[in-house]
Design an enzyme around this catalytic site. Structure first.
Site, PDB file in Angstrom:
ATOM      1  N   HIS A 305      37.884   3.850   3.370  1.00 36.57           N
ATOM      2  CA  HIS A 305      38.639   4.846   4.128  1.00 36.57           C
ATOM      3  C   HIS A 305      40.127   4.571   3.955  1.00 36.57           C
ATOM      4  O   HIS A 305      40.901   5.476   3.674  1.00 36.57           O
ATOM      5  CB  HIS A 305      38.224   4.789   5.590  1.00 36.57           C
ATOM      6  CG  HIS A 305      38.783   5.895   6.416  1.00 36.57           C
ATOM      7  ND1 HIS A 305      38.590   7.226   6.114  1.00 36.57           N
ATOM      8  CD2 HIS A 305      39.536   5.871   7.558  1.00 36.57           C
ATOM      9  CE1 HIS A 305      39.187   7.978   7.017  1.00 36.57           C
ATOM     10  NE2 HIS A 305      39.777   7.188   7.896  1.00 36.57           N
ATOM     11  N   GLU A 316      38.559  -2.270   8.717  1.00 36.55           N
ATOM     12  CA  GLU A 316      37.582  -1.922   7.689  1.00 36.55           C
ATOM     13  C   GLU A 316      37.250  -3.122   6.812  1.00 36.55           C
ATOM     14  O   GLU A 316      36.085  -3.343   6.459  1.00 36.55           O
ATOM     15  CB  GLU A 316      38.091  -0.756   6.840  1.00 36.55           C
ATOM     16  CG  GLU A 316      37.057  -0.257   5.840  1.00 36.55           C
ATOM     17  CD  GLU A 316      37.460   1.035   5.147  1.00 36.55           C
ATOM     18  OE1 GLU A 316      36.598   1.611   4.449  1.00 36.55           O
ATOM     19  OE2 GLU A 316      38.622   1.467   5.284  1.00 36.55           O
ATOM     20  N   LYS A 337      43.423   7.002  -1.273  1.00 39.01           N
ATOM     21  CA  LYS A 337      44.398   7.706  -0.419  1.00 39.01           C
ATOM     22  C   LYS A 337      45.818   7.267  -0.742  1.00 39.01           C
ATOM     23  O   LYS A 337      46.777   7.959  -0.391  1.00 39.01           O
ATOM     24  CB  LYS A 337      44.098   7.457   1.066  1.00 39.01           C
ATOM     25  CG  LYS A 337      42.875   8.185   1.592  1.00 39.01           C
ATOM     26  CD  LYS A 337      42.723   7.983   3.100  1.00 39.01           C
ATOM     27  CE  LYS A 337      41.521   8.719   3.664  1.00 39.01           C
ATOM     28  NZ  LYS A 337      40.246   8.091   3.304  1.00 39.01           N
ATOM     29  N   HIS A 342      45.926  11.537   2.727  1.00 38.03           N
ATOM     30  CA  HIS A 342      44.717  11.681   3.544  1.00 38.03           C
ATOM     31  C   HIS A 342      44.394  13.160   3.678  1.00 38.03           C
ATOM     32  O   HIS A 342      45.122  13.916   4.318  1.00 38.03           O
ATOM     33  CB  HIS A 342      44.958  11.051   4.915  1.00 38.03           C
ATOM     34  CG  HIS A 342      43.714  10.862   5.715  1.00 38.03           C
ATOM     35  ND1 HIS A 342      42.508  11.437   5.391  1.00 38.03           N
ATOM     36  CD2 HIS A 342      43.489  10.152   6.858  1.00 38.03           C
ATOM     37  CE1 HIS A 342      41.604  11.084   6.276  1.00 38.03           C
ATOM     38  NE2 HIS A 342      42.163  10.300   7.168  1.00 38.03           N
TER      39      HIS A 342
END
Length: 416
Positions: A305, A316, A337, A342
């Site tokens: 992510h 994470e 990203k 994003h």
């Protein structure tokens, strides 16, 4: 009943670093940043004055003027990426049973610019409620799925998933499950977002979620870097055609990869912050690996992510180390990203495409914009900093986490 196998047979991408699959992949491998000054509106008074916008994009290259006016940009983006995926998978074949083809097109926000324009026009008027008859159909988050089904005559399951930044991974998971259960032969799944708007930038600024590195936008998205200061907002769409294996083989479809595991969990912790130990992220990866029937050490690559926020990146990685243990150091990990920004509700589909293409090409795209190590992050992890790496990839995970504590993970593997 035995569950059916599901494969990927089509891909479409419209992103800040490429307006189709090939452009997107080439930019990823080269480590291209999609960030730059905002052109959609005058952002001079905003704390953040940059974003990852689409480049060289004109809706009139894809739609006539009348049709374009009836769609919010997010729907335009969805239709464009879906069109590429449909062509890639050769779904225009009239012999296909369209009652068995469905569409799940996610969006975290939907038609935010349509909503802004309608409210602004009302407030600037004389108080008489004069609304465009297309206001509601342009704004609602499910309309992209509906528009795609109308365009191609796909009469199978049709809806949108909405779970903030996990939305389009949930769309992929739903499509995967629908096919496994025999309820459809083909599902076109993905997500689209067009939130680089006054309200999108203003709202995320108010939350202090966005980077404010206005002096150097191209390096502003810097996941895992000590000096990361928030994410960079992006826009675009990704579409993936999922298909039942025997159906795909019978029609001679190209198979990119197989989908073999998925997970969905909740943090149940905070409205916007991740669990500090990455509990929900840990659980979702464990469930995905369990469902796929593999050992954690078999995973080669995780597209994380990795939003470039101080709390989220650390949480994470803690989750990854808790799940993979010593195998964490054999993984490639990267956050694309850093290049695309994003894409909110479209992030899962776009990053799912990255995971799929990493298997196809045996290349891990980099996490760009790394300058300074963060002492809170284990320096022995391979975060694929600044340069793509070649390695044989048989299994890749894609993680997405959304405000509200929504976690979704999907596992792709090489088709044999």
């Amino acid at each position: 009943m035995s569950l059916k196998r599901v494969v990927v047979t089509g891909i479409g991408a419209l992103t800040p670093i490429g307006n189709n699959q090939n452009e997107f992949w080439n930019s990823l491998v080269k480590g291209v940043s999609g960030a730059g000054p905002i052109s959609h509106f005058d952002a001079a008074l905003f704390k953040t004055q940059f974003a990852c916008e689409l480049k060289n994009f004109d809706p009139l290259d894809y739609f006539d003027r009348k049709a374009a006016r009836k769609m919010d940009p997010y729907t335009q983006y969805a239709i464009i990426s879906a069109s590429e995926a449909v062509q890639d998978a050769h779904l225009q074949d009239e012999t296909l049973d369209k009652d068995r083809i469905g569409v799940i097109m996610a969006s975290g926000i939907g038609g935010i610019s349509t909503f802004h324009d309608a409210v602004t026009q009302f407030n600037e008027g004389d108080g008489t409620p004069r609304y465009n008859p297309f206001f509601i159909p342009k704004m609602i988050s499910d309309i992209a799925a509906g528009q795609i089904s109308i365009q191609y005559g796909f009469r199978g399951p049709n809806y949108a998933t909405v779970s903030a930044c996990a939305s389009s991974t949930h769309a992929l998971i739903d499509g995967f499950n629908i096919i496994r259960l025999g309820k459809a032969d083909i599902m076109l799944c993905g997500g689209a977002e067009a939130a680089v708007t006054i309200d999108g930038i203003g709202g995320f600024n108010a939350m202090k979620a966005l980077s404010t590195r206005n002096d150097d936008p191209e390096t502003a998205s810097r996941p895992f870097d000590l000096n990361r200061d928030g994410f960079v907002l992006g826009e675009g769409s990704g579409s993936i055609v999922l298909e039942e294996l025997e159906h795909a083989k019978a029609r001679g479809a190209r198979i990119y990869a197989e989908v073999s595991g998925s997970g969905m969990t909740a943090d149940a912790f905070h409205m916007t912050a991740p669990h500090p130990e990455g509990l929900g992220a840990r659980n979702v990866m464990k469930e995905t690996i369990r469902e796929a029937g593999i050992a954690a050490k078999e995973v080669d690559y995780i597209n994380v992510h990795g939003t470039s926020t101080p709390l989220g990146d650390v949480a994470e990685l803690k989750a990854i180390q808790a799940v993979f243990g010593e195998a964490s150091y054999q993984l490639n990990i990267s956050s694309t990203k850093s290049m695309t920004g994003h894409l909110l509700g479209a992030a899962g589909a776009v990053e799912g495409i990255v995971a799929i293409l990493s298997i196809v090409h045996n290349i891990v795209p980099p996490t760009i914009n790394h300058f300074t190590d963060d002492p809170a992050i284990d320096a022995n992890l391979n975060l694929t900093f600044n340069k793509a790496q070649e390695r044989h990839i048989d299994i890749a995970l894609s993680n997405t986490f959304g405000f509200g504590g929504h976690n979704a993970c999907i596992l792709f593997k090489r088709f044999i």
